[in-house]
Design a protein around this motif. Structure first.
Motif, PDB file in Angstrom:
ATOM      1  N   ASN A 185      13.353  68.873  75.818  1.00  0.00           N
ATOM      2  CA  ASN A 185      12.718  67.978  75.155  1.00  0.00           C
ATOM      3  C   ASN A 185      11.983  68.350  73.776  1.00  0.00           C
ATOM      4  O   ASN A 185      11.944  69.521  73.966  1.00  0.00           O
ATOM      5  CB  ASN A 185      11.681  67.269  75.539  1.00  0.00           C
ATOM      6  CG  ASN A 185      11.793  66.257  76.634  1.00  0.00           C
ATOM      7  OD1 ASN A 185      13.190  65.438  76.896  1.00  0.00           O
ATOM      8  ND2 ASN A 185      11.759  66.446  78.080  1.00  0.00           N
ATOM      9  N   LYS A 186      12.556  67.944  72.827  1.00  0.00           N
ATOM     10  CA  LYS A 186      11.548  68.499  71.683  1.00  0.00           C
ATOM     11  C   LYS A 186      10.456  68.128  71.439  1.00  0.00           C
ATOM     12  O   LYS A 186      10.097  67.360  71.066  1.00  0.00           O
ATOM     13  CB  LYS A 186      12.529  68.631  70.802  1.00  0.00           C
ATOM     14  CG  LYS A 186      13.319  69.712  69.930  1.00  0.00           C
ATOM     15  CD  LYS A 186      14.776  70.101  71.118  1.00  0.00           C
ATOM     16  CE  LYS A 186      15.350  68.797  71.301  1.00  0.00           C
ATOM     17  NZ  LYS A 186      16.700  69.110  72.610  1.00  0.00           N
ATOM     18  N   ASP A 246      13.825  62.968  72.863  1.00  0.00           N
ATOM     19  CA  ASP A 246      15.213  63.107  73.706  1.00  0.00           C
ATOM     20  C   ASP A 246      16.618  63.816  73.469  1.00  0.00           C
ATOM     21  O   ASP A 246      17.118  63.701  73.904  1.00  0.00           O
ATOM     22  CB  ASP A 246      15.039  62.573  74.671  1.00  0.00           C
ATOM     23  CG  ASP A 246      15.038  61.251  74.870  1.00  0.00           C
ATOM     24  OD1 ASP A 246      15.598  61.612  73.546  1.00  0.00           O
ATOM     25  OD2 ASP A 246      15.231  60.387  74.933  1.00  0.00           O
ATOM     26  N   ASN A 247      16.578  63.849  71.953  1.00  0.00           N
ATOM     27  CA  ASN A 247      17.788  64.456  71.723  1.00  0.00           C
ATOM     28  C   ASN A 247      18.361  62.874  71.291  1.00  0.00           C
ATOM     29  O   ASN A 247      19.605  62.473  70.413  1.00  0.00           O
ATOM     30  CB  ASN A 247      18.651  64.994  72.996  1.00  0.00           C
ATOM     31  CG  ASN A 247      18.752  66.450  72.461  1.00  0.00           C
ATOM     32  OD1 ASN A 247      18.156  67.437  71.570  1.00  0.00           O
ATOM     33  ND2 ASN A 247      18.351  67.144  73.858  1.00  0.00           N
ATOM     34  N   GLU A 248      17.622  61.935  71.738  1.00  0.00           N
ATOM     35  CA  GLU A 248      18.450  60.762  70.850  1.00  0.00           C
ATOM     36  C   GLU A 248      17.446  59.897  70.322  1.00  0.00           C
ATOM     37  O   GLU A 248      17.597  59.206  69.248  1.00  0.00           O
ATOM     38  CB  GLU A 248      19.111  59.549  72.241  1.00  0.00           C
ATOM     39  CG  GLU A 248      20.384  60.575  72.499  1.00  0.00           C
ATOM     40  CD  GLU A 248      20.758  59.726  73.808  1.00  0.00           C
ATOM     41  OE1 GLU A 248      19.821  58.527  73.577  1.00  0.00           O
ATOM     42  OE2 GLU A 248      22.062  59.557  74.341  1.00  0.00           O
ATOM     43  N   ASN A 249      16.220  59.838  70.722  1.00  0.00           N
ATOM     44  CA  ASN A 249      15.747  59.115  70.114  1.00  0.00           C
ATOM     45  C   ASN A 249      14.012  59.927  70.434  1.00  0.00           C
ATOM     46  O   ASN A 249      13.626  60.975  70.261  1.00  0.00           O
ATOM     47  CB  ASN A 249      14.943  57.873  71.165  1.00  0.00           C
ATOM     48  CG  ASN A 249      15.937  56.669  70.929  1.00  0.00           C
ATOM     49  OD1 ASN A 249      16.158  56.418  70.042  1.00  0.00           O
ATOM     50  ND2 ASN A 249      16.703  56.911  72.299  1.00  0.00           N
ATOM     51  N   ASN A 269      17.156  58.251  58.453  1.00  0.00           N
ATOM     52  CA  ASN A 269      18.392  58.399  59.734  1.00  0.00           C
ATOM     53  C   ASN A 269      18.117  58.663  60.880  1.00  0.00           C
ATOM     54  O   ASN A 269      18.674  58.129  61.548  1.00  0.00           O
ATOM     55  CB  ASN A 269      19.626  59.624  58.966  1.00  0.00           C
ATOM     56  CG  ASN A 269      18.442  60.270  59.478  1.00  0.00           C
ATOM     57  OD1 ASN A 269      17.759  61.183  60.104  1.00  0.00           O
ATOM     58  ND2 ASN A 269      19.264  61.619  58.902  1.00  0.00           N
ATOM     59  N   SER A 270      16.486  58.195  61.476  1.00  0.00           N
ATOM     60  CA  SER A 270      16.556  58.273  62.852  1.00  0.00           C
ATOM     61  C   SER A 270      14.570  57.752  62.848  1.00  0.00           C
ATOM     62  O   SER A 270      13.984  56.980  61.887  1.00  0.00           O
ATOM     63  CB  SER A 270      15.942  59.981  63.537  1.00  0.00           C
ATOM     64  OG  SER A 270      14.361  59.940  62.333  1.00  0.00           O
ATOM     65  N   ASN A 271      14.234  56.849  63.939  1.00  0.00           N
ATOM     66  CA  ASN A 271      13.576  56.657  64.502  1.00  0.00           C
ATOM     67  C   ASN A 271      11.888  57.480  64.697  1.00  0.00           C
ATOM     68  O   ASN A 271      11.374  57.008  64.649  1.00  0.00           O
ATOM     69  CB  ASN A 271      13.372  55.898  65.018  1.00  0.00           C
ATOM     70  CG  ASN A 271      13.146  57.113  66.814  1.00  0.00           C
ATOM     71  OD1 ASN A 271      13.567  57.829  67.272  1.00  0.00           O
ATOM     72  ND2 ASN A 271      12.509  56.156  68.076  1.00  0.00           N
ATOM     73  N   ILE A 272      11.735  58.622  64.110  1.00  0.00           N
ATOM     74  CA  ILE A 272      10.590  59.320  63.493  1.00  0.00           C
ATOM     75  C   ILE A 272       9.461  58.145  63.218  1.00  0.00           C
ATOM     76  O   ILE A 272      10.301  58.702  61.680  1.00  0.00           O
ATOM     77  CB  ILE A 272      10.623  60.685  62.960  1.00  0.00           C
ATOM     78  CG1 ILE A 272       9.844  61.817  62.676  1.00  0.00           C
ATOM     79  CG2 ILE A 272      11.264  60.682  61.753  1.00  0.00           C
ATOM     80  CD1 ILE A 272      10.420  63.874  62.955  1.00  0.00           C
ATOM     81  N   THR A 273       8.271  58.675  62.805  1.00  0.00           N
ATOM     82  CA  THR A 273       7.574  57.749  61.979  1.00  0.00           C
ATOM     83  C   THR A 273       6.947  59.138  60.822  1.00  0.00           C
ATOM     84  O   THR A 273       6.515  58.319  60.243  1.00  0.00           O
ATOM     85  CB  THR A 273       5.963  57.869  63.321  1.00  0.00           C
ATOM     86  OG1 THR A 273       5.490  58.585  63.676  1.00  0.00           O
ATOM     87  CG2 THR A 273       6.893  56.773  63.947  1.00  0.00           C
ATOM     88  N   ALA A 282       8.416  73.272  69.592  1.00  0.00           N
ATOM     89  CA  ALA A 282       8.845  73.413  70.593  1.00  0.00           C
ATOM     90  C   ALA A 282       9.656  72.668  71.392  1.00  0.00           C
ATOM     91  O   ALA A 282       9.772  71.320  71.564  1.00  0.00           O
ATOM     92  CB  ALA A 282       7.241  73.391  71.307  1.00  0.00           C
ATOM     93  N   VAL A 283      10.141  73.652  72.496  1.00  0.00           N
ATOM     94  CA  VAL A 283      11.493  73.131  73.555  1.00  0.00           C
ATOM     95  C   VAL A 283      10.908  72.513  74.388  1.00  0.00           C
ATOM     96  O   VAL A 283      10.626  74.600  74.940  1.00  0.00           O
ATOM     97  CB  VAL A 283      12.422  73.786  72.688  1.00  0.00           C
ATOM     98  CG1 VAL A 283      13.145  73.097  73.253  1.00  0.00           C
ATOM     99  CG2 VAL A 283      12.681  73.524  70.934  1.00  0.00           C
ATOM    100  N   ASP A 284      11.172  71.846  75.638  1.00  0.00           N
ATOM    101  CA  ASP A 284      10.852  72.458  76.663  1.00  0.00           C
ATOM    102  C   ASP A 284      11.803  72.588  77.839  1.00  0.00           C
ATOM    103  O   ASP A 284      12.529  73.176  77.058  1.00  0.00           O
ATOM    104  CB  ASP A 284       9.754  71.212  77.570  1.00  0.00           C
ATOM    105  CG  ASP A 284      10.646  70.168  77.619  1.00  0.00           C
ATOM    106  OD1 ASP A 284      11.983  69.736  77.822  1.00  0.00           O
ATOM    107  OD2 ASP A 284      10.101  68.436  77.536  1.00  0.00           O
ATOM    108  N   GLN A 285      11.722  73.288  79.255  1.00  0.00           N
ATOM    109  CA  GLN A 285      12.105  73.613  80.090  1.00  0.00           C
ATOM    110  C   GLN A 285      13.663  72.239  80.171  1.00  0.00           C
ATOM    111  O   GLN A 285      14.537  72.423  80.425  1.00  0.00           O
ATOM    112  CB  GLN A 285      11.816  73.896  81.357  1.00  0.00           C
ATOM    113  CG  GLN A 285      10.812  74.909  81.260  1.00  0.00           C
ATOM    114  CD  GLN A 285      10.382  75.361  82.409  1.00  0.00           C
ATOM    115  OE1 GLN A 285      10.553  74.880  83.453  1.00  0.00           O
ATOM    116  NE2 GLN A 285       9.908  76.982  82.604  1.00  0.00           N
ATOM    117  N   ASN A 286      12.723  71.013  79.731  1.00  0.00           N
ATOM    118  CA  ASN A 286      14.357  69.769  79.968  1.00  0.00           C
ATOM    119  C   ASN A 286      14.741  69.264  78.728  1.00  0.00           C
ATOM    120  O   ASN A 286      16.000  68.869  79.115  1.00  0.00           O
ATOM    121  CB  ASN A 286      13.584  68.640  80.450  1.00  0.00           C
ATOM    122  CG  ASN A 286      12.776  68.634  81.665  1.00  0.00           C
ATOM    123  OD1 ASN A 286      13.156  69.676  82.521  1.00  0.00           O
ATOM    124  ND2 ASN A 286      11.697  68.749  81.763  1.00  0.00           N
TER     125      ASN A 286
END
Length: 316
Positions: free
Chosen positions: A47-48, A61-64, A29-33, A41-45
């Motif tokens: 992003n996972k 980035d919560n979408e791709n 259900n996503s474009n994870i490979t 880990a989660v950065d300050q912006n």
């Protein structure tokens, strides 16, 4: 149709049983490979950053999902673990296979460190932590190395042949190191070694350590099919939790995290442990033995990101 039914069943089970909203992101259900994930880990912006066992590093980035590997980046390794985000906003990544190294992403560019910069014969990183001065600590098979922003150094440890599995640093600067033969704690520039012979340590292999803001030390064991679970040590007083005396679902604790409410979250070989005060709740996502292996947890406000061998779980 089948995909929708499976995902819906997953969501309903998580919501109705545990009062948590859960979403599984995987290749269907996503474009994870890859679904076999090692760490997150989660950065300050927001992003996972996700480490895989075979296809390198991924950023969500919560979408791709965006892939970083030896074909399109300086991450010259397929196996990514661990990942750590520091207080300056840097993302630290340990990679291996075919090349071992440590990479730092500052938000715009990567810097890669190898044996030319780091004073070890071979880079082996299993755990990363940061002290209140911003020094980064890297533990693994080569002991403990540090980076202060300019120089790499080796930190002297007590004599012994051990591999560092986990480490954490308290607000007071106390260092806890879990290894394959016990626990080391550095306080007031003095190391103390805890083993099953000289202390209440329940198992020799320590896979997770975490300090609370009050100075309690949570100790997670590499239980597998043997004993284990977790212990809490405070002022030389111990509490022990296992499958016999508590509701924990498994004796192997791979990761321990604490959210802003003080709730303890633990990754186990059989689901997630949620500990609120004295209440322990096991959270399972799928039915069947060996179906709920949790490798790592990262916290983002009220959201818990969970790395598994069957995809990435977002739970609120």
């Amino acid at each position: 149709m089948n995909r929708t039914i499976l995902l819906a069943s997953f969501l309903i089970a998580a919501q109705s049983i545990f009062g948590q909203q859960a979403e599984l992101l995987d290749k269907s259900n996503s474009n994870i490979t890859d679904n076999d994930l090692l760490c997150v880990a989660v950065d300050q912006n927001g992003n996972k950053w996700i480490g895989t066992s075979k296809v390198g590093l991924a950023k969500f980035d919560n979408e791709n999902f965006t892939q970083f590997d030896k074909n399109n980046s300086d991450i010259n390794g397929d196996y990514i673990s661990p990942i750590f985000t520091d207080t300056k906003g840097n993302v630290w990544v340990s990679f291996s296979n075919p090349t071992d190294g440590i990479a730092k992403y500052d938000g715009s560019s990567w810097t890669v460190y190898g044996v030319e910069e780091i004073p070890v014969d071979k880079i082996s990183v299993i755990s990363i932590a940061e002290d209140k001065e911003g020094k980064i600590y890297f533990g693994g098979a080569n002991g403990l190395i540090t980076y202060d922003g300019e120089r790499w150094s080796s930190l002297e440890l007590p004599e012994g042949n051990f591999t560092i599995r986990t480490l954490d640093i308290s607000n007071d600067g106390e260092i806890a190191i879990g290894h394959n033969s016990g626990l080391l704690i550095k306080k007031d520039d003095k190391w103390t070694s805890y083993t099953t012979e000289n202390s209440e340590l329940q198992l020799g292999t320590v896979r997770a350590v975490k300090y609370t803001v009050l100075g309690q030390l949570y100790i997670g064991y590499g239980g597998g099919f043997g004993g284990g679970g977790f212990s809490i040590m405070e002022n030389n007083e111990w509490q022990h939790f296992n499958k016999t005396n508590s509701k924990i679902p498994d004796h192997m604790i791979r990761d321990i995290e604490i959210d802003y409410n003080g709730t303890i979250w633990m990754a186990t070989n059989n689901g997630v442990i949620k500990k609120e005060g004295s209440t322990i709740t096991p959270i399972l996502f799928r039915e069947g033995m060996f179906k709920n292996v949790i490798l790592d947890i990262a916290l983002e406000g009220e959201t818990i990101w969970i790395a598994t061998n069957f995809g990435l779980i977002k739970m609120k």
